[in-house]
Design a protein around this motif. Structure first.
Motif, PDB file in Angstrom:
ATOM      1  N   PRO A  91      11.546   8.368 -10.239  1.00 50.89           N
ATOM      2  CA  PRO A  91      11.032   7.502 -11.368  1.00 50.89           C
ATOM      3  C   PRO A  91       9.614   6.248 -11.067  1.00 50.89           C
ATOM      4  CG  PRO A  91      12.599   7.468  -9.975  1.00 50.89           C
ATOM      5  CD  PRO A  91      12.562   8.861  -9.444  1.00 50.89           C
ATOM      6  N   VAL A  92       9.728   6.967 -10.029  1.00 52.85           N
ATOM      7  CA  VAL A  92       8.071   6.081  -9.957  1.00 52.85           C
ATOM      8  C   VAL A  92       7.158   6.810  -9.021  1.00 52.85           C
ATOM      9  CG1 VAL A  92       9.654   3.924  -8.658  1.00 52.85           C
ATOM     10  CG2 VAL A  92       8.258   5.466  -7.188  1.00 52.85           C
ATOM     11  N   ALA A  93       6.027   5.419  -9.649  1.00 54.54           N
ATOM     12  CA  ALA A  93       4.494   6.782  -9.515  1.00 54.54           C
ATOM     13  C   ALA A  93       4.160   6.062  -7.845  1.00 54.54           C
ATOM     14  CB  ALA A  93       3.289   6.188 -10.066  1.00 54.54           C
ATOM     15  N   PHE A  94       4.072   6.881  -6.816  1.00 56.39           N
ATOM     16  CA  PHE A  94       3.789   6.371  -5.615  1.00 56.39           C
ATOM     17  C   PHE A  94       1.916   5.841  -5.327  1.00 56.39           C
ATOM     18  CE2 PHE A  94       7.593   8.050  -4.180  1.00 56.39           C
ATOM     19  CZ  PHE A  94       7.856   8.102  -2.662  1.00 56.39           C
ATOM     20  N   SER A 144       0.739  -1.255  -0.059  1.00 57.68           N
ATOM     21  CA  SER A 144      -0.044  -0.065   0.243  1.00 57.68           C
ATOM     22  C   SER A 144       0.904   1.141  -0.008  1.00 57.68           C
ATOM     23  CB  SER A 144      -0.561   0.100   1.489  1.00 57.68           C
ATOM     24  OG  SER A 144      -1.820   1.424   1.931  1.00 57.68           O
ATOM     25  N   ALA A 145       0.508   2.242  -1.097  1.00 58.30           N
ATOM     26  CA  ALA A 145       1.705   2.852  -1.354  1.00 58.30           C
ATOM     27  C   ALA A 145       0.853   3.716  -0.106  1.00 58.30           C
ATOM     28  CB  ALA A 145       1.023   4.212  -2.356  1.00 58.30           C
ATOM     29  N   THR A 146       2.019   5.041   0.610  1.00 58.26           N
ATOM     30  CA  THR A 146       1.986   6.147   1.157  1.00 58.26           C
ATOM     31  C   THR A 146       1.364   7.190   1.180  1.00 58.26           C
ATOM     32  OG1 THR A 146       4.067   5.882   2.132  1.00 58.26           O
ATOM     33  CG2 THR A 146       3.159   8.214   3.144  1.00 58.26           C
ATOM     34  N   THR A 147       0.106   7.618   1.793  1.00 57.34           N
ATOM     35  CA  THR A 147      -1.234   8.807   1.405  1.00 57.34           C
ATOM     36  C   THR A 147      -0.901   9.891   1.920  1.00 57.34           C
ATOM     37  OG1 THR A 147      -2.842   7.335   2.528  1.00 57.34           O
ATOM     38  CG2 THR A 147      -2.574   7.164   0.180  1.00 57.34           C
ATOM     39  N   THR A 148      -0.882   8.739   3.700  1.00 55.50           N
ATOM     40  CA  THR A 148      -1.097  10.572   4.908  1.00 55.50           C
ATOM     41  C   THR A 148       0.399  10.276   4.776  1.00 55.50           C
ATOM     42  OG1 THR A 148      -2.057   9.354   5.787  1.00 55.50           O
ATOM     43  CG2 THR A 148      -3.043  10.537   4.534  1.00 55.50           C
ATOM     44  N   SER A 163      16.744  18.714  10.327  1.00 54.48           N
ATOM     45  CA  SER A 163      16.847  18.017   9.931  1.00 54.48           C
ATOM     46  C   SER A 163      16.023  16.738  10.091  1.00 54.48           C
ATOM     47  CB  SER A 163      17.936  17.596   8.566  1.00 54.48           C
ATOM     48  OG  SER A 163      19.040  17.411   9.595  1.00 54.48           O
ATOM     49  N   THR A 164      15.647  15.901   9.450  1.00 50.87           N
ATOM     50  CA  THR A 164      15.220  14.724   9.719  1.00 50.87           C
ATOM     51  C   THR A 164      14.350  13.861   9.128  1.00 50.87           C
ATOM     52  OG1 THR A 164      13.798  13.225  11.153  1.00 50.87           O
ATOM     53  CG2 THR A 164      12.275  14.099  10.628  1.00 50.87           C
ATOM     54  N   SER A 165      14.225  12.359   8.578  1.00 48.97           N
ATOM     55  CA  SER A 165      14.489  11.458   7.723  1.00 48.97           C
ATOM     56  C   SER A 165      12.887  10.307   8.235  1.00 48.97           C
ATOM     57  CB  SER A 165      14.778  10.682   6.682  1.00 48.97           C
ATOM     58  OG  SER A 165      15.943  10.281   7.362  1.00 48.97           O
ATOM     59  N   MET A 166      12.392   9.699   6.886  1.00 48.32           N
ATOM     60  CA  MET A 166      11.181   8.676   7.347  1.00 48.32           C
ATOM     61  C   MET A 166      11.175   8.026   6.425  1.00 48.32           C
ATOM     62  SD  MET A 166       8.145  11.262   7.026  1.00 48.32           S
ATOM     63  CE  MET A 166       7.214   9.922   8.193  1.00 48.32           C
ATOM     64  N   THR A 167      10.736   6.646   6.471  1.00 43.24           N
ATOM     65  CA  THR A 167      10.477   5.968   5.033  1.00 43.24           C
ATOM     66  C   THR A 167       9.198   6.400   5.008  1.00 43.24           C
ATOM     67  OG1 THR A 167      12.184   4.331   6.296  1.00 43.24           O
ATOM     68  CG2 THR A 167      10.532   3.489   4.625  1.00 43.24           C
ATOM     69  N   VAL A 168       8.994   6.367   3.186  1.00 42.71           N
ATOM     70  CA  VAL A 168       7.464   5.675   2.739  1.00 42.71           C
ATOM     71  C   VAL A 168       7.939   5.088   1.567  1.00 42.71           C
ATOM     72  CG1 VAL A 168       7.203   8.462   3.199  1.00 42.71           C
ATOM     73  CG2 VAL A 168       8.239   8.282   1.373  1.00 42.71           C
ATOM     74  N   TYR A 169       6.387   4.583   1.235  1.00 40.21           N
ATOM     75  CA  TYR A 169       6.354   3.479   0.337  1.00 40.21           C
ATOM     76  C   TYR A 169       5.391   4.194  -1.583  1.00 40.21           C
ATOM     77  CZ  TYR A 169       7.564   0.862   3.900  1.00 40.21           C
ATOM     78  OH  TYR A 169       8.571   0.147   5.221  1.00 40.21           O
ATOM     79  N   ASP A 170       5.839   3.471  -2.001  1.00 37.15           N
ATOM     80  CA  ASP A 170       5.159   4.034  -3.271  1.00 37.15           C
ATOM     81  C   ASP A 170       4.338   2.435  -3.088  1.00 37.15           C
ATOM     82  OD1 ASP A 170       6.226   1.463  -3.926  1.00 37.15           O
ATOM     83  OD2 ASP A 170       8.259   2.541  -5.394  1.00 37.15           O
ATOM     84  N   GLN A 171       3.400   2.906  -4.903  1.00 37.07           N
ATOM     85  CA  GLN A 171       2.288   2.022  -5.111  1.00 37.07           C
ATOM     86  C   GLN A 171       2.659   0.386  -4.779  1.00 37.07           C
ATOM     87  OE1 GLN A 171       0.249   3.533  -8.274  1.00 37.07           O
ATOM     88  NE2 GLN A 171       1.535   2.333  -9.850  1.00 37.07           N
TER      89      GLN A 171
END
Length: 269
Positions: free
Chosen positions: A117-120, A7-11, A40-48
């Motif tokens: 280059p990828v669709a979230f 499941s892609a990140t939406t929120t 600064s900080t970072s987090m992991t998100v996912y594409d579709q």
């Protein structure tokens, strides 16, 4: 027991405290220049497709104000981040009041992923919420971060809760409620019709069924993975069994004696 699809990140959401003691810098933002931003900080998100990406977020204070610029990069690629108020600003702007709390309307941001280059997801963007963030006179601190995307993952196990919910757990930590085991109660249990194999059929004589679907209407609980033990005193039951055995043996001796008396009478004839 199948795998859960990705499941892609939406929120996404980030709760931070930015240091109010820092005056800010007039240097233009540059992710490679540590003097061009404050935090600064970072987090992991996912594409579709469930692939993970690193979203880096930068906070830069505008000199002499309580306004902070929020910049973003995903996998090292500039990712435009816009704010709702003011509308469409890039970089996104968030403002704090004199008490260090966010000004209303500057909480929800949007991350634009069209440059990647990828669709979230179909919208190629996801929301970024800074609710409960603050600007206090203490060091920068990430108090909470979250997002709703995840990668595909295999089945890991299941659990039945006391309320009857059957929950499937996957290796990535996702939990899904599949169905609910209902508890039913009848006004006249004697009116139920036995159908074998410990099954019973509701009838008009049993009356309407009462259903337990929540803690508020519960009249019982379900214990998962438990074996019901004997609900009697085993010691007293063993003593009673031995006593019954002795009584049976005594009675059998009485019958044996009566048989011997009858045999004697028969021989006398």
């Amino acid at each position: 027991q199948g795998a859960i699809p990705p499941s892609a990140t939406t929120t996404s959401a980030l709760q931070v405290n930015v240091d109010a003691r820092l005056a800010g810098t007039a240097t233009a933002f540059n992710p490679t220049d540590l003097n061009s931003f404050e935090h600064s900080t970072s987090m992991t998100v996912y594409d579709q497709l469930g692939d993970d990406h690193t979203l880096s977020v930068y906070f830069k204070r505008q000199v002499g104000t309580n306004i902070w610029e929020v910049h973003a990069r995903t996998d090292g690629v500039n990712t435009p981040m816009t704010s709702t108020v003011p509308v469409g600003t890039n970089p996104a702007l968030v403002q704090f009041d004199v008490d260090g709390n966010l000004v209303a309307g500057t909480v929800a941001l949007t991350v634009d992923t069209t440059a990647l280059p990828v669709a979230f997801n179909p919208a190629n963007s996801f929301t970024f919420d800074l609710a409960k963030s603050s600007q206090f006179g203490s060091a920068f601190q990430v108090q909470d971060l979250s997002q709703d995307g995840y990668t595909s993952s295999p089945f890991a196990g299941y659990d039945v809760g006391s309320d009857g919910n059957l929950s499937i757990t996957y290796a990535n930590g996702e939990v899904r409620d599949i169905f609910k085991v209902g508890l039913f109660k009848f006004k006249n249990p004697e009116g139920l019709q036995p159908i074998g194999s410990s099954g019973w059929l509701a009838t008009e004589q049993a009356g309407p069924e009462l259903i337990s679907l929540s803690e508020e209407t519960a009249f019982g609980t379900i214990q998962s993975g438990a074996l019901e033990e004997a609900n009697v005193d085993l010691t007293s039951e063993l003593v009673a069994m031995i006593s019954a055995q002795r009584v049976y043996q005594a009675n059998s001796q009485t019958i044996k004696t009566q048989d011997q008396v009858l045999q004697t009478i028969t021989n006398l004839r």
